[in-house]
Design an enzyme around this catalytic site. Structure first.
Site, PDB file in Angstrom:
ATOM      1  N   ASP A  80       0.833  -1.200   0.000  1.00 38.07           N
ATOM      2  CA  ASP A  80       0.000   0.000   0.000  1.00 38.07           C
ATOM      3  C   ASP A  80       0.867   1.249   0.000  1.00 38.07           C
ATOM      4  OD1 ASP A  80       0.707  -0.754   2.691  1.00 38.07           O
ATOM      5  OD2 ASP A  80      -0.664   0.778   3.431  1.00 38.07           O
ATOM      6  N   ASP A 111       8.934   3.898  -1.245  1.00 36.26           N
ATOM      7  CA  ASP A 111       8.204   3.477  -0.046  1.00 36.26           C
ATOM      8  C   ASP A 111       6.932   2.728  -0.423  1.00 36.26           C
ATOM      9  OD1 ASP A 111       7.423   3.182   2.577  1.00 36.26           O
ATOM     10  OD2 ASP A 111       6.825   5.266   2.843  1.00 36.26           O
ATOM     11  N   GLU A 145      -0.033  -0.796   5.864  1.00 35.90           N
ATOM     12  CA  GLU A 145       1.057  -0.256   6.672  1.00 35.90           C
ATOM     13  C   GLU A 145       0.948   1.249   6.819  1.00 35.90           C
ATOM     14  OE1 GLU A 145       4.905   1.337   7.905  1.00 35.90           O
ATOM     15  OE2 GLU A 145       3.857   1.762   6.046  1.00 35.90           O
ATOM     16  N   GLU A 146       0.481   1.911   5.769  1.00 36.75           N
ATOM     17  CA  GLU A 146       0.426   3.370   5.760  1.00 36.75           C
ATOM     18  C   GLU A 146      -0.837   3.926   6.425  1.00 36.75           C
ATOM     19  OE1 GLU A 146       2.875   5.031   5.046  1.00 36.75           O
ATOM     20  OE2 GLU A 146       4.033   4.191   3.399  1.00 36.75           O
ATOM     21  N   GLU A 175      11.918  -1.085   4.470  1.00 40.43           N
ATOM     22  CA  GLU A 175      11.645   0.354   4.520  1.00 40.43           C
ATOM     23  C   GLU A 175      12.852   1.142   4.006  1.00 40.43           C
ATOM     24  OE1 GLU A 175       8.994   1.961   5.095  1.00 40.43           O
ATOM     25  OE2 GLU A 175       7.674   0.466   6.004  1.00 40.43           O
TER      26      GLU A 175
END
Length: 389
Positions: A80, A111, A145-146, A175
């Site tokens: 994501d 990212d 995750e975001e 990351e």
């Protein structure tokens, strides 16, 4: 690099770029996955991996493993991305990956779809070269995750792992950790994050009659001064001191002649291993009580601090790989925000973060250097080789 390493890089080149472009093209804004995990799962299944799709709520997660008995090395990432913002501000459309001036542009390039592509290629190449390798290699990916809560991503997967007795010994998070050169910084730990939603109650009234009201702004101000000045701890050799911040502060009706009846604030601690969440909560509430406030405070602990200590097998392996393949002595840092590594570390795993340069993450015109992207699979594969080859 020697001749063998040149050949290995040539194998990775093109394949990782092609996969990264495919992933960036998919508009997978949290919690959407846009088919990323299905595509990756199909690739890894063809490579001989056992693939599990774990869906919780609106979130897709993937767990792919190869091998049987022995220690487990897992790579961790997310498909994501954050929203692009105004697309007109981008030099090229954020979901139409473009190569320009030696960089791959697009939302998620750094990212972290570039890292995800590199992990997939590295794992394919590793199991092809070592079909009967020691232990297990795995890839854990999520589409959450975001997001603001991360309730149905890696956090939920780890709950499932605990229930079935699944174990991870070493975890490499993709990351974007590097600063100026690939491999010049790795994350060997992260601070914890403790957030609070605070409401301070007063009595609404007319500003001309303050004796008939209670202004929560005035009441909270002395407490805020004390909270901001408090020395929560001194930090330690691995972490800076714990920090306290107010990120939002709201009160008032919009009229200049009305004393508000309530003040609302969002607070956050980024705390190190020198403090415990329960102590920070207790000390905060004690300060509020000491100032006689009528308040309500709801806490949310999104992750405890963790550290992979010096001498750990994974930490030393990643440092050696950066030295040997990137010709840098990486800074070993615990700075930055949080990552999904905070959910894996409590399983007893060593966790290290290694990824591309982070200068453009979450920005307009996010990008990754093509040369770095093409080298990244070799780093990840080298970690596999040294631990399980």
């Amino acid at each position: 690099m020697n001749q063998g390493e040149d050949l290995e890089l040539a194998i990775h080149r093109g394949d990782v770029l092609e996969l990264a472009i495919d992933l960036i093209r998919r508009r997978s804004v949290t919690p959407e996955d846009a088919g990323c995990l299905a595509h990756i799962g199909e690739r890894l299944a063809r490579a001989g991996f056992r693939v599990e799709h774990l869906r919780y709520g609106e979130v897709d997660n993937l767990w792919a493993t190869h091998g049987e008995q022995g220690p487990t090395l897992a790579f961790l990432g997310h498909t994501d991305v954050v929203p692009s913002g105004p697309e007109a501000a981008w030099q090229s459309p954020p979901f139409e990956p473009t190569i320009r001036d030696g960089h791959l542009y697009g939302r998620g390039a750094a990212d972290m779809k570039g890292s995800v592509a590199a992990m997939v290629v590295a794992l394919e190449q590793f199991v092809a070269a070592h079909p009967k390798h020691r232990g297990r290699v795995g890839l854990l990916l999520t589409s959450d995750e975001e997001g603001p809560t991360n309730l149905d991503g890696v956090r939920k997967v780890v709950e499932h792992f605990r229930a079935i007795g699944e174990r991870i010994d070493w975890c490499v998070v993709g990351e974007p950790s590097s600063k100026e050169k690939l491999g010049d910084l790795i994350r060997v730990g992260r601070r914890g994050s403790l957030s609070g939603t605070l409401s301070v109650r007063g009595v609404q009234g007319h500003v001309a009659y303050p004796e008939k009201a209670l202004n929560p702004i005035h009441a909270f101000a002395p407490a805020l001064v004390e909270l901001a000045a408090e020395r929560w701890d001194e930090g330690n050799s691995d972490f800076p001191p714990t920090s306290f911040q107010v990120s939002n502060l709201n009160a008032g009706t919009g009229a200049n002649n009305v004393i508000p009846g309530e003040l609302n604030a969002l607070i956050n601690f980024r705390y190190c291993t020198a403090s415990r969440a329960e102590d920070l909560r207790a000390r905060t509430e004690a300060i509020l009580h000491r100032h006689g406030l009528d308040f309500a405070l709801e806490w949310n602990l999104s992750g405890e601090p963790f550290l992979t200590p010096p001498g750990g097998v994974l930490r030393e392996t990643v440092v050696a790989v950066c030295r040997d393949l990137c010709n840098v002595d990486p800074e070993q840092s615990t700075g930055g925000g949080t990552s999904d590594g905070r959910f894996i570390a409590p399983m007893g795993a060593e966790v290290v973060e290694l990824g591309p340069i982070n200068a453009t993450i979450h920005k307009v015109d996010e990008c990754v250097a093509v040369a770095d992207l093409e080298r990244l699979p070799a780093l990840y594969q080298a970690i596999c080789e040294r631990l399980l080859g």
